[in-house]
Design an enzyme around this catalytic site. Structure first.
Site, short mmCIF file in Angstrom:
data_model
loop_
_atom_site.label_atom_id
_atom_site.label_comp_id
_atom_site.label_asym_id
_atom_site.label_seq_id
_atom_site.Cartn_x
_atom_site.Cartn_y
_atom_site.Cartn_z
N HIS A 193 0.83 -1.20 0.00
CA HIS A 193 0.00 0.00 0.00
C HIS A 193 0.87 1.25 0.00
CE1 HIS A 193 -3.94 -1.91 1.53
NE2 HIS A 193 -3.94 -1.71 0.24
N ARG A 300 -11.87 -2.67 -16.40
CA ARG A 300 -11.58 -4.08 -16.10
C ARG A 300 -12.37 -4.48 -14.84
NH1 ARG A 300 -5.99 -2.62 -17.85
NH2 ARG A 300 -5.31 -4.18 -19.36
N ARG A 336 -16.06 -3.87 -19.52
CA ARG A 336 -15.73 -5.21 -19.99
C ARG A 336 -16.20 -6.22 -18.96
NH1 ARG A 336 -9.62 -7.12 -20.77
NH2 ARG A 336 -9.71 -7.35 -18.51
N GLU A 437 -8.36 -10.38 -28.95
CA GLU A 437 -7.11 -10.62 -28.22
C GLU A 437 -6.62 -12.05 -28.38
OE1 GLU A 437 -7.68 -9.57 -24.09
OE2 GLU A 437 -9.67 -10.45 -24.01
N ASN A 460 -2.17 -6.99 -25.16
CA ASN A 460 -1.44 -7.75 -24.13
C ASN A 460 -1.61 -9.24 -24.37
OD1 ASN A 460 -1.27 -5.17 -23.18
ND2 ASN A 460 -2.72 -5.45 -21.52
N ASP A 461 -2.86 -9.63 -24.60
CA ASP A 461 -3.10 -11.05 -24.84
C ASP A 461 -2.85 -11.43 -26.28
OD1 ASP A 461 -3.76 -12.32 -22.38
OD2 ASP A 461 -5.52 -11.02 -22.30
N ARG A 471 2.66 -13.98 -20.72
CA ARG A 471 2.96 -12.55 -20.55
C ARG A 471 3.52 -12.21 -19.17
NH1 ARG A 471 -3.20 -10.02 -20.76
NH2 ARG A 471 -2.65 -8.49 -19.19
N CYS A 508 -7.02 -1.24 -26.57
CA CYS A 508 -6.95 -0.93 -25.14
C CYS A 508 -5.79 -1.67 -24.45
CB CYS A 508 -8.27 -1.26 -24.46
SG CYS A 508 -8.75 -2.98 -24.63
C1 PEP Z 1 -5.27 -7.02 -23.31
O1 PEP Z 1 -5.15 -8.24 -23.30
O2 PEP Z 1 -4.59 -6.29 -24.05
C2 PEP Z 1 -6.22 -6.36 -22.42
C3 PEP Z 1 -6.48 -5.08 -22.50
O3 PEP Z 1 -6.79 -7.13 -21.46
P1 PEP Z 1 -6.04 -7.54 -20.09
O4 PEP Z 1 -4.72 -6.84 -20.06
O5 PEP Z 1 -6.95 -7.14 -19.01
O6 PEP Z 1 -5.90 -9.01 -20.25
MG MG Z 2 -6.65 -9.38 -22.26
#
Ligand code: PEP
Ligand code: MG
Length: 576
Positions: A193, A300, A336, A437, A460-461, A471, A508
């Protein structure tokens, strides 16, 4: 010669100032026995110390500046609640009676029990919550021991760099009120924290420098480089001058970015670009407002379900969504549905499930929602009901097949019918979107695009699944490459699919908030970015300095290239 100490930088910026050592350590607690006739008195002494600890914390809470992030007050409230919890208020009383021991010792016994439970937790965030127990219990023990806590504010610490074994959130708030330059702690990690507060309050901080209290001297001038997690002591004149200049540059840079807050994100050749922000919890809305984001491109929602004994039900979700909608004042909110599983570890109410070997490829995100229709329906209803209060879009994570999309759309229709029967309000035209994704979804993007109102690329995914690299695995992190030609191809296919179907496509994933890729993405045809609030203004700065016309032709060449390294060089050129 300079002394260089390395730790974990948990916030940003440079601090230059004189050291103020905060020697506290754990209170020395010894066991002694209490005769039976004095047990009641010992319990009274314990109760008094709890009351005093609460008074101290309430006093500190009053000093929190109005413009501090909401988490700051929440942390203080958590500590206050802990003091009221049976585990800290009642169990030590039983221990005093049962073991006929002093209150300090009873607290120590209870602390060891609680900490052992926290230490077993798999979730690193929850594991760090043991620090909160220590902070609260040490405060009470110090009161019992009549120890004058060496408060960080007991002497003038303005512009000083505090060096301590550890700092509690309460300490951090007080230090901020004293306008310290920065802090260094021997323990702690980026998820504590205190670290979260340092980031929120903008205090340069480095944690985990194990012998900082021994190596640094009171009143000596040191430099903290929070971005690099580094501390320089006994810096020579040139180093000091360089850091002063960097500090000034950073200040000027931050100021110049803030001036972009209300400027529209329009490129040099006049193209308006959507610039929204990602949020994890409803409180993030504050950061989003500070940078003038044009709405939320990704909420999220799984963070409402993590770290909890019970999942958030329909009403609680609706309450949270409405709070965000109200704060957005007419700007759009993209919610989402939950993405639980893989790195977002399952909350305890899923504890009975058999652990999977390959969680990122297993029952995650929409797959999990479709197996748990009861909870999923609750969320669909909450989002639909929220849509009656402002512009809301719904988005589904990790869709891989059209069959999943069909099921999801059917469930959404069912939820609408239920709400109609109950005469509850919702926006019948609420926009529905699919995240792209998974490579399979990117390759079928046009088919998805024909059935939804918008697409949102989760890089990201998409990168994780395209390149077959976990990842969150440090070992293969070097392979995580947004510029891999296969990744770029999938992004491009998705953008083209959106254009053909005449629906909007946003991005995103973190790539959208990384200024190194802004021009490339603009040139590839991306017109809607959703970034973490912290990087939004930097991205905006690049957008308004870019000419999309000229970027487009250069990006065609990049897309035709098959080698990551060459692509990286070409993207670098694009950014010059
Ligand atoms: C992504 O996968 O790019 C994404 C935005 O979702 P998260 O990072 O929450 O998996
Ligand atoms: Mg994702």
């Amino acid at each position: 010669m300079s002394l260089l100490l390395t730790g974990i930088g948990v916030s940003h910026g440079i601090a230059i100032g004189k050291v103020h050592l905060l020697q506290r350590g754990e209170p020395d607690v010894f066991e002694y026995s209490i005769p039976s006739e004095l047990i009641d008195k010992e319990i009274q002494r314990f109760r008094k110390s709890l009351t005093l600890a609460k008074e101290q914390l309430r006093e500190i809470r009053h000093t929190i500046p109005n413009n501090a992030p909401t988490d700051v007050a929440e942390f203080m409230d958590t500590h206050l609640l802990m003091l009221d919890d049976q585990l800290l208020s009642k169990v030590p009383e039983h221990l005093i009676q049962q073991c006929q021991c002093n209150a300090e010792w009873a607290l120590k016994l209870q602390r060891d029990e609680l900490v052992a439970v926290f230490d077993q937790m798999k979730d690193p965030y929850l594991r760090t919550r043991r620090n909160d127990i220590d902070h609260v219990i040490h405060r009470v023990q110090r009161i019992l021991l009549n120890q004058k806590t060496q408060h960080p504010f007991s002497s003038n610490v303005k512009k000083r760099i505090i060096v301590a074994d550890d700092l509690s959130p309460a300490d951090t708030v007080m230090l901020q009120n004293q306008h310290i330059a920065g802090f260094i702690t021997e323990s702690g990690g980026p998820l504590s924290h205190t670290a979260i507060l340092a980031r929120g309050l903008g205090i340069p901080a480095v944690v985990g420098i194990h012998s900082a209290l021994e190596l640094l001297r009171n009143d000596e001038r040191i430099i903290i480089d929070a971005d690099l997690g580094m501390v320089v002591a006994e810096a020579d004149k040139i180093t000091l001058k360089t850091y002063r200049q960097r500090q000034k540059d950073q200040r000027d840079y931050r100021k110049s970015l803030i001036s972009l807050r209300d400027i529209p994100a329009i490129t040099q050749d006049g193209r308006p670009i959507g610039l929204q922000a990602n949020i994890e919890i409803k409180e993030d809305i504050r950061a989003l407002k500070q940078v003038g984001a044009n709405g939320v491109g990704l909420y999220r929602t799984e963070f409402m379900f993590l770290e909890r004994e019970q999942p958030a039900g329909e009403e609680e979700q609706l309450y949270n969504y409405r709070k965000v909608i109200r704060a957005l004042k007419g700007k759009s909110l993209t919610i989402r549905t939950v993405d639980l599983g893989a790195d977002k570890e399952l909350p305890s109410y899923y504890a009975t499930e058999i652990p999977t070997l390959n969680p990122a490829l297993g029952l995650r995100a929409i797959r999990r929602s479709l197996k748990d229709i009861g909870r999923f329906k609750e969320q669909l209803r909450a989002i639909l009901r929220a849509s009656a209060y402002g512009p809301v879009r719904i988005m589904f994570p990790m869709l891989t097949t059209l069959e999943e999309l069909r099921q999801v759309l059917q469930l959404l229709e069912d939820a609408k019918n239920e709400l109609r029967k109950e005469k509850r309000r919702f926006d019948d035209n609420m926009a529905v979107g699919s995240m792209i994704e998974v490579p399979a979804a990117a390759l079928s993007a046009y088919a998805f695009a024909k059935k939804v109102d918008f697409l949102s690329i989760g890089t990201n995914d998409l990168i994780q699944y395209t390149l077959a690299i976990d990842r969150i695995d440090e070992e293969i992190n070097y392979l995580y490459d947004p510029l891999h030609p296969a990744v770029l191809k999938l992004i491009h296919m998705t953008l083209q699919a959106g254009r053909q179907a005449d629906i909007s496509v946003s991005m995103c994933g973190e790539m959208a908030g990384d200024v190194r890729y802004t021009r490339l993405l603009l040139g590839m045809g991306l017109r809607e970015f959703s970034t973490p609030p912290a990087t939004l203004l930097e991205v905006k700065q690049t957008i308004i300095a870019s000419d999309v016309n000229s970027l487009e032709s250069q990006c065609k060449r990049i897309l035709a290239c098959q080698e990551s390294e060459r692509i990286a060089t070409m993207v670098q050129k694009l950014n010059q």
